[in-house]
Design a protein around this motif. Sequence first.
Motif, short mmCIF file in Angstrom:
data_model
loop_
_atom_site.label_atom_id
_atom_site.label_comp_id
_atom_site.label_asym_id
_atom_site.label_seq_id
_atom_site.Cartn_x
_atom_site.Cartn_y
_atom_site.Cartn_z
N LYS A 13 0.77 -1.18 0.13
CA LYS A 13 0.15 -0.13 -0.07
C LYS A 13 0.94 1.30 0.00
O LYS A 13 1.84 1.18 0.61
CB LYS A 13 -0.94 0.05 1.01
CG LYS A 13 -1.82 -1.19 1.40
CD LYS A 13 -2.98 -0.90 0.61
CE LYS A 13 -4.00 -2.14 0.45
NZ LYS A 13 -4.86 -2.23 -0.53
N MET A 14 0.39 2.38 -0.66
CA MET A 14 1.32 3.51 -0.67
C MET A 14 1.57 4.08 0.63
O MET A 14 2.75 4.44 0.87
CB MET A 14 0.27 4.76 -1.34
CG MET A 14 1.05 5.82 -1.75
SD MET A 14 2.56 5.63 -2.64
CE MET A 14 1.77 6.22 -4.15
N GLU A 15 0.53 3.85 1.69
CA GLU A 15 0.88 4.32 3.11
C GLU A 15 1.87 3.25 3.75
O GLU A 15 2.84 4.43 4.58
CB GLU A 15 -0.20 4.12 3.87
CG GLU A 15 -1.73 4.91 3.49
CD GLU A 15 -2.51 4.15 2.29
OE1 GLU A 15 -2.40 2.94 2.26
OE2 GLU A 15 -2.99 4.94 1.47
N GLU A 16 2.13 2.16 3.48
CA GLU A 16 3.34 1.49 3.71
C GLU A 16 4.55 1.97 3.36
O GLU A 16 5.61 2.15 4.15
CB GLU A 16 3.20 -0.07 3.68
CG GLU A 16 2.21 -0.57 4.23
CD GLU A 16 1.86 -1.95 3.73
OE1 GLU A 16 2.49 -2.94 4.29
OE2 GLU A 16 1.15 -2.04 2.60
N ASN A 18 5.38 5.16 2.21
CA ASN A 18 5.38 6.42 2.43
C ASN A 18 6.22 6.76 3.86
O ASN A 18 6.51 7.92 4.16
CB ASN A 18 4.12 7.29 2.57
CG ASN A 18 3.73 7.67 1.04
OD1 ASN A 18 4.36 7.63 0.25
ND2 ASN A 18 2.47 8.09 1.14
N LYS A 24 9.01 11.97 -4.88
CA LYS A 24 8.07 11.14 -6.12
C LYS A 24 7.64 11.91 -7.21
O LYS A 24 6.97 11.67 -8.23
CB LYS A 24 6.72 10.90 -5.35
CG LYS A 24 5.81 11.79 -4.95
CD LYS A 24 4.61 11.32 -4.38
CE LYS A 24 3.74 12.21 -3.93
NZ LYS A 24 2.45 11.84 -3.20
N GLN A 45 5.07 2.96 -8.79
CA GLN A 45 3.82 3.21 -8.34
C GLN A 45 3.04 2.56 -9.58
O GLN A 45 3.20 2.94 -10.66
CB GLN A 45 3.27 4.65 -8.16
CG GLN A 45 1.89 4.75 -7.84
CD GLN A 45 1.61 6.46 -7.41
OE1 GLN A 45 2.34 7.13 -7.51
NE2 GLN A 45 0.54 6.51 -7.01
N SER A 47 -0.66 1.96 -8.94
CA SER A 47 -2.04 2.22 -8.80
C SER A 47 -2.11 3.58 -7.95
O SER A 47 -0.92 3.94 -7.59
CB SER A 47 -3.20 1.32 -8.60
OG SER A 47 -2.81 1.16 -7.34
N ASP A 48 -3.19 4.04 -7.90
CA ASP A 48 -3.31 5.19 -6.80
C ASP A 48 -3.11 4.63 -5.31
O ASP A 48 -2.39 5.77 -4.78
CB ASP A 48 -4.63 5.74 -6.80
CG ASP A 48 -5.06 6.52 -8.10
OD1 ASP A 48 -4.07 6.95 -9.00
OD2 ASP A 48 -6.11 6.83 -8.33
N SER A 49 -3.04 3.55 -5.23
CA SER A 49 -2.80 3.02 -3.68
C SER A 49 -1.90 2.07 -3.56
O SER A 49 -1.58 1.60 -2.48
CB SER A 49 -4.00 2.76 -3.10
OG SER A 49 -4.47 1.67 -3.86
N GLU A 50 -1.27 1.68 -4.75
CA GLU A 50 -0.07 0.57 -4.45
C GLU A 50 1.01 0.84 -5.40
O GLU A 50 1.36 1.49 -6.36
CB GLU A 50 -0.77 -0.63 -5.29
CG GLU A 50 -2.06 -1.38 -4.80
CD GLU A 50 -2.57 -2.32 -5.15
OE1 GLU A 50 -2.71 -3.57 -4.52
OE2 GLU A 50 -2.56 -2.59 -6.36
#
Length: 83
Positions: A13-16, A18, A24, A45, A47-50
């Motif tokens: 996940k993008m949060e992980e 970050n 970026k 990246q 996707s928007d979240s992965e």
Amino acid sequence: MVEERNYQDPIMKMEEFNIGLLEKDRVPGLLIRFDENGFYNIGIQISDSEVVKVDSATENDAIYKIQHWADKVNEVQDQHKNR
């Protein structure tokens, strides 16, 4: 020399990804995170979240690896487009 990787590397996940100091905007789709241990984690990246973590580097070889993966952003994104 950069080792060719299997693009089945960990998707996170993008949060992980970050966590830490993140760059970026230099190359669209290429994410570079500097962690607390002094390593550069390189992700693409998909996707928007992965993000796919494709490599990590020390300060000594970070520039070379970042340039290598900058050239492969579209290829990695295309491989994950239809999953």
